[in-house]
Every structure is written in structure tokens, then in C-alpha cells.
Design a protein around this motif. Structure first.
Motif, PDB file in Angstrom:
ATOM      1  N   THR A   1      18.936  -1.914   2.616  1.00 21.18           N
ATOM      2  CA  THR A   1      19.359  -0.483   2.848  1.00 21.18           C
ATOM      3  C   THR A   1      17.815   0.590   2.412  1.00 21.18           C
ATOM      4  N   ALA A   2      17.738   0.919   3.569  1.00 19.62           N
ATOM      5  CA  ALA A   2      16.368   2.663   3.065  1.00 19.62           C
ATOM      6  C   ALA A   2      16.794   3.680   3.412  1.00 19.62           C
ATOM      7  N   VAL A   3      15.906   4.445   2.891  1.00 19.89           N
ATOM      8  CA  VAL A   3      16.367   5.675   2.367  1.00 19.89           C
ATOM      9  C   VAL A   3      14.949   6.479   2.724  1.00 19.89           C
ATOM     10  N   VAL A   4      15.278   7.596   3.518  1.00 20.19           N
ATOM     11  CA  VAL A   4      13.926   8.653   3.715  1.00 20.19           C
ATOM     12  C   VAL A   4      14.721   9.801   3.290  1.00 20.19           C
ATOM     13  N   THR A   5      12.913  10.297   2.602  1.00 21.24           N
ATOM     14  CA  THR A   5      12.962  12.035   2.502  1.00 21.24           C
ATOM     15  C   THR A   5      11.853  12.045   2.685  1.00 21.24           C
ATOM     16  N   GLN A   6      11.585  13.668   2.742  1.00 25.29           N
ATOM     17  CA  GLN A   6      10.283  14.144   3.196  1.00 25.29           C
ATOM     18  C   GLN A   6       9.175  13.579   3.038  1.00 25.29           C
ATOM     19  N   THR A   7       9.179  12.883   1.722  1.00 22.18           N
ATOM     20  CA  THR A   7       7.326  12.699   1.359  1.00 22.18           C
ATOM     21  C   THR A   7       7.563  11.272   0.990  1.00 22.18           C
ATOM     22  N   LYS A   8       8.806  10.247   1.202  1.00 21.07           N
ATOM     23  CA  LYS A   8       9.058   9.054   0.988  1.00 21.07           C
ATOM     24  C   LYS A   8       9.543   8.103   1.794  1.00 21.07           C
ATOM     25  N   ALA A   9       9.454   6.538   1.834  1.00 14.82           N
ATOM     26  CA  ALA A   9      10.548   5.299   2.620  1.00 14.82           C
ATOM     27  C   ALA A   9      10.560   4.395   1.053  1.00 14.82           C
TER      28      ALA A   9
ATOM     29  N   MET B   1       6.521  -4.668   7.596  1.00 10.01           N
ATOM     30  CA  MET B   1       6.994  -3.667   7.208  1.00 10.01           C
ATOM     31  C   MET B   1       5.031  -3.195   7.054  1.00 10.01           C
ATOM     32  N   ASP B   2       5.322  -1.364   7.430  1.00  9.05           N
ATOM     33  CA  ASP B   2       4.102  -0.806   7.430  1.00  9.05           C
ATOM     34  C   ASP B   2       3.293  -0.361   6.144  1.00  9.05           C
ATOM     35  N   CYS B   3       2.662   0.536   5.951  1.00  4.04           N
ATOM     36  CA  CYS B   3       2.343   1.456   4.539  1.00  4.04           C
ATOM     37  C   CYS B   3       3.117   2.515   4.364  1.00  4.04           C
ATOM     38  N   ASN B   4       4.357   2.748   5.138  1.00  4.61           N
ATOM     39  CA  ASN B   4       4.845   3.993   5.555  1.00  4.61           C
ATOM     40  C   ASN B   4       6.452   3.778   4.083  1.00  4.61           C
ATOM     41  N   TRP B   5       6.561   2.314   4.287  1.00  2.00           N
ATOM     42  CA  TRP B   5       7.360   1.865   3.397  1.00  2.00           C
ATOM     43  C   TRP B   5       7.009   0.849   1.989  1.00  2.00           C
ATOM     44  N   GLU B   6       7.763   1.775   1.244  1.00  2.00           N
ATOM     45  CA  GLU B   6       7.688   0.733   0.208  1.00  2.00           C
ATOM     46  C   GLU B   6       9.036  -0.478  -0.538  1.00  2.00           C
TER      47      GLU B   6
ATOM     48  N   CYS C   1       0.775  -0.902   0.670  1.00  4.27           N
ATOM     49  CA  CYS C   1       0.035   0.013  -0.553  1.00  4.27           C
ATOM     50  C   CYS C   1       1.031   1.540  -0.072  1.00  4.27           C
ATOM     51  N   GLY C   2       2.246   1.366   0.258  1.00  7.92           N
ATOM     52  CA  GLY C   2       2.799   2.038   0.178  1.00  7.92           C
ATOM     53  C   GLY C   2       2.569   3.074  -1.058  1.00  7.92           C
ATOM     54  N   HIS C   3       2.773   2.352  -1.860  1.00 10.08           N
ATOM     55  CA  HIS C   3       2.622   3.645  -3.616  1.00 10.08           C
ATOM     56  C   HIS C   3       1.450   4.572  -3.881  1.00 10.08           C
ATOM     57  N   LEU C   4       0.582   4.121  -2.504  1.00  8.41           N
ATOM     58  CA  LEU C   4      -0.852   5.332  -2.410  1.00  8.41           C
ATOM     59  C   LEU C   4      -0.664   5.896  -1.840  1.00  8.41           C
ATOM     60  N   CYS C   5       0.310   6.222  -0.887  1.00 13.53           N
ATOM     61  CA  CYS C   5       1.320   7.619   0.067  1.00 13.53           C
ATOM     62  C   CYS C   5       0.614   8.580  -1.027  1.00 13.53           C
ATOM     63  N   THR C   6       0.423   9.394  -0.745  1.00 16.15           N
ATOM     64  CA  THR C   6      -0.072  10.959  -1.035  1.00 16.15           C
ATOM     65  C   THR C   6       1.427  11.144  -0.491  1.00 16.15           C
ATOM     66  N   ALA C   7       1.108  13.206  -1.601  1.00 14.45           N
ATOM     67  CA  ALA C   7       2.968  13.534  -1.216  1.00 14.45           C
ATOM     68  C   ALA C   7       2.833  14.549  -0.359  1.00 14.45           C
ATOM     69  N   GLN C   8       2.220  14.584   0.918  1.00 10.75           N
ATOM     70  CA  GLN C   8       2.265  15.022   2.035  1.00 10.75           C
ATOM     71  C   GLN C   8       2.528  14.147   3.440  1.00 10.75           C
ATOM     72  N   VAL C   9       3.378  15.124   3.664  1.00  9.99           N
ATOM     73  CA  VAL C   9       3.530  13.929   5.169  1.00  9.99           C
ATOM     74  C   VAL C   9       2.262  13.445   5.844  1.00  9.99           C
ATOM     75  N   ASP C  10       1.743  14.524   6.414  1.00  9.39           N
ATOM     76  CA  ASP C  10       1.149  14.515   7.358  1.00  9.39           C
ATOM     77  C   ASP C  10       0.023  13.603   6.656  1.00  9.39           C
ATOM     78  N   MET C  11      -0.678  13.812   5.392  1.00 13.25           N
ATOM     79  CA  MET C  11      -1.630  13.001   4.627  1.00 13.25           C
ATOM     80  C   MET C  11      -0.989  11.200   4.332  1.00 13.25           C
ATOM     81  N   ILE C  12       0.493  11.176   5.217  1.00 10.34           N
ATOM     82  CA  ILE C  12       1.014   9.610   4.541  1.00 10.34           C
ATOM     83  C   ILE C  12       1.240   9.598   6.037  1.00 10.34           C
ATOM     84  N   ASP C  13       1.166   9.812   7.232  1.00 15.96           N
ATOM     85  CA  ASP C  13       0.441   9.756   8.153  1.00 15.96           C
ATOM     86  C   ASP C  13      -0.842   9.110   8.370  1.00 15.96           C
ATOM     87  N   LEU C  14      -1.552   9.856   8.327  1.00 18.02           N
ATOM     88  CA  LEU C  14      -2.655   9.528   8.456  1.00 18.02           C
ATOM     89  C   LEU C  14      -3.158   7.940   8.182  1.00 18.02           C
ATOM     90  N   TYR C  15      -2.725   8.005   6.813  1.00 21.94           N
ATOM     91  CA  TYR C  15      -2.925   6.810   5.738  1.00 21.94           C
ATOM     92  C   TYR C  15      -3.054   5.759   6.282  1.00 21.94           C
TER      93      TYR C  15
END
Length: 660
Positions: free
Chosen positions: A81-89, A105-110, A1-15
Motif C-alpha cells: 500500500t502506498a500513500v502520497v502527501t504533498q511532502t512525503k511518499a 524505489m528511489d529516494c522519493n519513497w520511504e 535516503c527517503g528519510h532525508l527528504c525535506t518538507a518542500q516539494v521542490d527540494m524533495i524533487d531536487l534532492y
């Protein structure tokens, strides 16, 4: 489900919070640590942060306090290897761990399934704006990583941040174990530490580039050099340390609070001279190296595979640096002397007793429906613990039945452990640490009636194991960029390839004398060194049918000289693992006469070496079981589809991953 996360950090967390109910129960909620990490990234003006799954010594197996990737992602596999940006992980790991990563992994991650460094770099270029900086901890990266050669045209740069950002948000990060170091008894070492130091110094003197110092970064290098062991890394008897060795001085960097008076005397720590060890704090390695390099006429030799970027970047200018893929300590340690070979063989004899006890016990209890993957793992470790000089398991036991066995690196937990039944295949990959050696063995069994596919696949995996084990090859042969070791990979796969089957991991790895269960640089991969007499390696082909079953047959073998009719300086493998294979899974009609002859000879060896040990331990029932399961096979049906005389060695086109 990580591919469905939106570009807004708060929306990622909420989703992701809202979606947790749809994830497996084994998934870890990582929302909070991602929020805190992203907050730490902002004042540093970095658009992405890279989190590798290793430690400052680039170890394969790491201490809990170094499991930063697991803390951030929930994924506990040993490679990634993991990579974190402000909008994706995103997480990159190889095929051994795809299913495990999806479960944890939860849906924060791809999950990214192309594990090449190039793919990570391309992902960063696509996700990070032009002109941005990408942060990394220089202590956690090898200078051999091609990520550091990002093309200038990408207009993105790497920023070295020596203070690890994950550590700053990991509030309950485990501490370093307080245990003291252990001196090895004389009966299990190849020579005193003074002898080893002079042996390495002689290689430094003989090197045409004339290095003045050798920097040792891999944990097993210092442990080997000084005949010391520790307990900082689970399943591996290592301790956090570096060594800087010159022609006339020795500096050992470690946590000095654990150095006893006995150890100070042992290391000649109170004197000055070429065989006196100067003890320094672990954290002072960087400053000390800077001071040493600042002197004139200095040249530091490093092994690029295990030297982190933080240490590398202070050895300047370039004419003060000398590199090789592996240090002379690693290449010297890889070849066991007569004492090391003898005691490592002896460790495998005792280890075979424990594995046979497990298989015999399961044969009795599984039909009663009483045992699980977890109880089986606990039982084999208990059996090993009763053997002479046991120091615990050498890795987390892989005890897997049915669909779990299709995961090459699955280990049972209370939540995932399945009940063992006579209707499914069972795979157990386990090993022990002993004062005289490290062991690693895999057996696959079936207590009921295997399907035609299971029996054929098992037999073809066995054929691959035998074909490598009986191969004769020239010593030290190396083709351009690839050693003959890599070419032999195909011998383990040919029988499977002929019917369209394969496996997604490498075929072997080095094994040490009370060291890591994966001892580099021995093995079948392109970055391994050529085989030499005295090296030990695993041989472990397999086959895995997703959501159904898994097969692996793993033995450890020592490379020995062999007499041929005409040529000199040829080698072959001598198997030191001594546990018979499941007879009901072997279709002898597929085996060639040469393969059958090898199998029967191997079973004679098991009887000859293991029988006396079982007598010595008074294990009459286990001896009877061993003799029943090592009865000679009779040829039946047609000859095998694989005949060694028809095999041609070829170079495999892709990098392959090894497993225990």
C-alpha cells in the motif's frame, strides 16, 4: 535516503534527482508522476491519497493496467500500500519484499515495515493535519479494511473519489486485452453452469436471512459459475466481470465486445427466465446495483473479503445488506468433487515430469557453468508447455540462487539473473496452468557440497513439511476466532524453532482447477475456512538466511478422510506433488522413524504414479533419474528432535503472509 527528504516539494524533487546516482541501477525515478499526482490532489482539497496494490475485484494478481502502485513507486511486488502527501511518499509491504522494495524505489519513497492497517492509519494521523481529508478510490478497497473505522477523535476523514487519480496521470496505461472468452470442455468441469446456478440458489433459499440476490465480485467467482476462462490477468485465466444472481434472474457484467455468438447461445442470452443470462456492460454494475437496491423487499448478499467499497456503499439502507466473509460460490468452489480431484491429481503427474526434466538438466549443465537463473526459469516453462493441456505458467517463476534465494519472492530479470554454480543452493518455485488443474511446487537443491547449516536447515524445513502432511485432525474443527488450520502452522515451524530458526511467510494456500495459484478461502491463516475433504492446499515451510541462501519445500496436498482406531470424521493430507527432494541435503539422523517412514512411503507413491507417465511419454532417462532419487532411506544416528506425539497445537499470535 527517503528519510532525508525535506518538507518542500521542490527540494524533495531536487534532492532525489541529485541522489539517483547513489541508488541501485534497478531503482525507478518517480519524481514526475509524484509531481503530477500532487497537482491533481490540490483542487480536491485532499492532504493524502492512498494507492493500494490491487484492482476493483481485490485480486492478489492484477493486470498491468491495474498496477497503479508499481507505476507510482517503481516497486513491483504483489502486496503493498502506498500513500502520497504533498511532502512525503511512503510504501508499506511485508518482509517478503523489503529488499526488493529497497532495490526498486528511489529516494522519493520511504519504506515502512509494519504492514498493519493500524500502522498506516497512525502514519496518516501523524502526517496529515487535523481536519484534513484523505482521498481514496472506493473501487480499490475492501469494506473489511479497518482503515474505514478511523476513530472520530483523529479529526481526519476519508474522502471517496471514484475517478482514480493515478489513472489520470498514467498516460501510457495498458489497455484491456482483446481476447475472447474460452468455454471449458465438459471433461474438466464439475457440472453445467445451470447446475451451479441452481446449487447456489438453493443455498440462498436455505439461508435464514433470505437474501434476494447474491453479488459476485471476485473474478474467479464468475469464471467458476459459468465455466468460462479469460486472459485479462497474467498467469490467471480470469476476465473482468461481476455477477448479480437472484432467485429468478442472472445479470453478467463484462466487456460485451468480446462476447461471441457462440457464447451468447451458451449463456441463453437471447431469452428471459431464471436460466437466461442477461449481458450488461462491465461499467454499468454500479448503476444497475443502485436500481436493484431501490426496489422494496430487497436483500443483497455479499462476501466482505472481495466486495469493494464502491459497491458496498450503494447497498442502503443497512437492512438491504447481508454479509459473510466469503460468498457461497467461494466456499462451494473450495471443495472439489470427485471429477475435479481426479483431474487435478492428473495435472500434477504431468507437471512433475516437467520439474524432473528441469532438475535433471540442471544437474548436467550447471557444473559446466553455462546456466543462469533466467535460463532455468525459461527451461522449466518450456518443459511444461510440452505437456498435455498446458496453458502456460501459473505465476512468474521464482528461480533463485545464493543470496537471491533469500528473497522469498525473487524472480530473475536480465539485470539481476545470476549464473548458477555448484557452490550455491538453488531454489525453484514454479507452477503451471492446465485445462484440468493449477500446480505449484518448490524444490531446493545443491549441486556441490552443502554447509552444515544448509543441510540442517533443509532437513528441518523438510521435517516441518512432513509433520503437517502426516497430521490427522478432526474435520471442521474451529476454536474461537481460529480454525485448527492456523494451529497446524506450528507443525511446519517446530523443528526450526527448536534451533532458533523461522520463516516470515505463511505455510500454505488453496490451489484451484485451472484457476488462481492462490485460491481462497483455503489455507492455514486465521481468515481461512476449516479444512474439509476435497480441498487442495499447498504446504510450504522454508528458511532464508539473508544475503546467503534460501530454502523452501512446497507440495500440494488434497485433504482426504482417514480411518482412525476410535474416532470418526477425521482427515489428513495426501500429497499430490510428485518430485523427490535433494538427497544430499537430507540429514536422516534428524528424522524420527515416523518421518522417515512417511518419506519412504511418499517415494513409493512417486514411483507408482510417475513411472507409468514417464513410460507413456517415452522418457527413459527421466525415469532412471526419478528411480535413483527415490531410493528408500535407511535410518541412521539419533532420533529426530521433533516427534509428533509430543507436539501441542497452539494459536499463532500474529498474522502471517502466504507465498506461492
Amino acid at each position: 535516503c527517503g528519510h532525508l527528504c525535506t518538507a518542500q516539494v521542490d527540494m524533495i524533487d531536487l534532492y532525489c534527482v541529485c541522489s539517483m546516482q547513489y541508488l541501485p541501477s534497478t531503482a525507478v525515478n518517480t519524481t514526475l508522476q509524484l509531481q503530477e499526482l500532487r497537482e491533481r490532489m490540490l483542487p480536491l482539497n485532499i492532504s493524502a491519497y492512498i494507492i493500494p496494490g490491487t484492482d476493483a475485484h481485490l485480486s492478489e494478481y492484477i493486470a498491468p493496467r491495474d498496477a497503479r502502485m508499481a507505476f507510482m513507486t517503481g516497486f513491483t511486488g504483489s502486496a503493498g500500500t502506498a500513500v502520497v502527501t504533498q511532502t512525503k511518499a511512503a510504501l508499506w509491504t511485508d518482509s517478503r519484499y523489503w529488499v526488493q522494495a529497497e532495490r526498486q524505489m528511489d529516494c522519493n519513497w520511504e519504506l515502512e515495515k509494519d504492514v498493519s492497517i493500524r500502522n498506516v492509519a497512525e502514519w496518516l494521523i501523524s502526517e496529515v493535519p487535523s481536519g484534513s481529508e484523505i482521498g481514496f478510490d472506493p473501487f480499490l478497497f475492501s469494506l473489511s479494511k479497518s482503515l474505514f473505522s478511523t476513530p472520530p477523535s483523529s479529526n481526519r476523514s476519508l474522502k471517496s473519489i471514484p475517478v482514480n487519480l493515478v489513472d489520470q496521470v498514467w498516460k501510457d496505461r495498458p489497455s484491456i486485452p482483446p481476447d475472447n472468452l474460452t468455454l471449458l470442455p465438459d471433461r474438466v468441469i464439475r457440472g453445467s453452469w445451470q447446475m451451479k446456478v441452481e446449487q447456489i440458489r438453493n443455498q440462498m433459499r436455505d439461508n435464514p436471512y433470505k437474501p434476494t440476490a447474491l453479488l459476485l465480485s471476485a473474478l474467479d467467482e464468475t469464471a467458476w459459475l459459468f465455466n468460462l476462462r479469460g486472459s485479462d490477468i497474467p498467469y490467471n485465466p480470469f476476465f473482468y466481470s461481476y455477477t448479480l444472481l437472484t432467485i429468478d434472474e442472472i445479470w453478467l457484467f463484462l466487456h460485451t465486445v468480446r462476447v461471441t455468438e457462440e457464447l451468447k447461445v451458451y449463456l441463453n442470452a437471447s431469452c428471459e427466465g431464471p436460466l437466461c443470462v442477461q449481458l450488461k456492460s462491465y461499467e454499468s454494475i454500479l448503476d444497475h446495483l443502485k436500481t436493484y437496491v431501490a426496489q422494496p423487499d430487497i436483500k443483497v448478499w455479499i462476501g466482505t473479503e472481495y466486495t469493494n467499497y464502491a459497491l458496498y456503499e450503494v447497498i442502503t439502507p443497512a437492512d438491504k445488506l447481508m454479509t459473510s466473509s466469503y460468498s457461497p460460490v467461494l466456499t462451494t468452489k473450495a471443495v472439489k468433487d470427485e471429477t475435479e480431484q481426479r483431474i487435478l491429481r492428473e495435472a500434477h503427474v504431468r507437471d512433475a515430469v516437467a520439474v524432473i526434466q528441469l532438475l535433471m538438466w540442471l544437474e548436467k549443465t550447471v557444473p559446466k557453468g553455462k546456466e543462469t537463473e533466467l535460463t532455468a526459469a525459461e527451461y522449466v516453462n518450456m518443459c511444461r508447455g510440452k505437456q498435455k493441456d498446458s496453458r502456460g505458467p501459473s505465476f512468474e517463476t521464482i528461480s533463485a540462487s545464493g543470496p537471491n534465494a533469500a528473497l522469498a519472492h525473487y524472480s530473475p530479470t536480465e539485470a539481476t539473473s545470476r549464473r548458477l554454480t555448484v557452490d550455491e543452493m538453488y531454489l525453484v518455485d514454479s507452477g503451471g496452468q492446465y485445462l484440468d488443474g493449477t500446480t505449484d511446487i518448490t524444490r531446493t537443491v545443491h549441486w556441490g557440497t552443502p554447509t552444515a547449516l544448509q543441510k540442517e536447515a533443509f532437513t528441518r524445513v523438510l521435517m516441518g513439511n512432513i509433520e503437517i502432511s502426516r497430521t490427522i485432525f478432526p474435520s471442521g474443527t474451529r476454536e474461537p476466532h481460529f480454525s485448527i488450520c492456523v494451529n497446524m502452522e506450528m507443525l511446519g515451524r517446530r523443528a526450526l524453532w527448536e534451533v532458533g530458526l523461522n520463516y516470515g511467510h505463511g505455510t500454505g494456500h488453496g490451489v484451484g482447477n485451472y484457476f488462481g495459484v492462490h485460491e481462497w478461502p483455503v489455507g492455514f491463516q486465521g481468515n481461512n475456512i476449516p479444512f474439509r475433504a476435497g480441498m487442495f492446499t499447498s504446504i510450504e515451510p522454508g528458511y532464508y538466511k539473508e544475503n546467503d541462501f534460501g530454502i523452501r519445500i512446497e507440495d500440494v496436498a488434497v485433504i482426504i478422510p482417514v480411518q482412525t482406531k476410535y474416532g470418526q470424521d477425521y482427515l489428513t493430507f495426501d500429497t499430490v506433488s510428485l518430485v523427490p527432494y535433494d538427497r544430499k541435503l537430507i540429514d536422516t539422523s534428524l528424522l524420527s522413524s515416523e518421518q522417515l517412514q512417511w518419506l519412504n512411503k511418499y517415494y513409493k507413491t512417486i514411483r507408482r504414479l510417475l513411472g507409468p507417465e514417464l513410460d507413456k511419454q517415452g522418457l527413459n532417462e527421466e525415469k532412471d533419474w526419478m528411480f535413483r532419487n527415490t531410493e528408500p532411506f535407511m535410518a541412521s544416528g539419533s532420533s529426530a528432535s521433533v516427534c509428533s506425539s509430543s507436539l501441542t497445537l497452539i494459536v499463532l499470535p500474529v498474522a502471517l503472509f502466504h507465498i506461492v
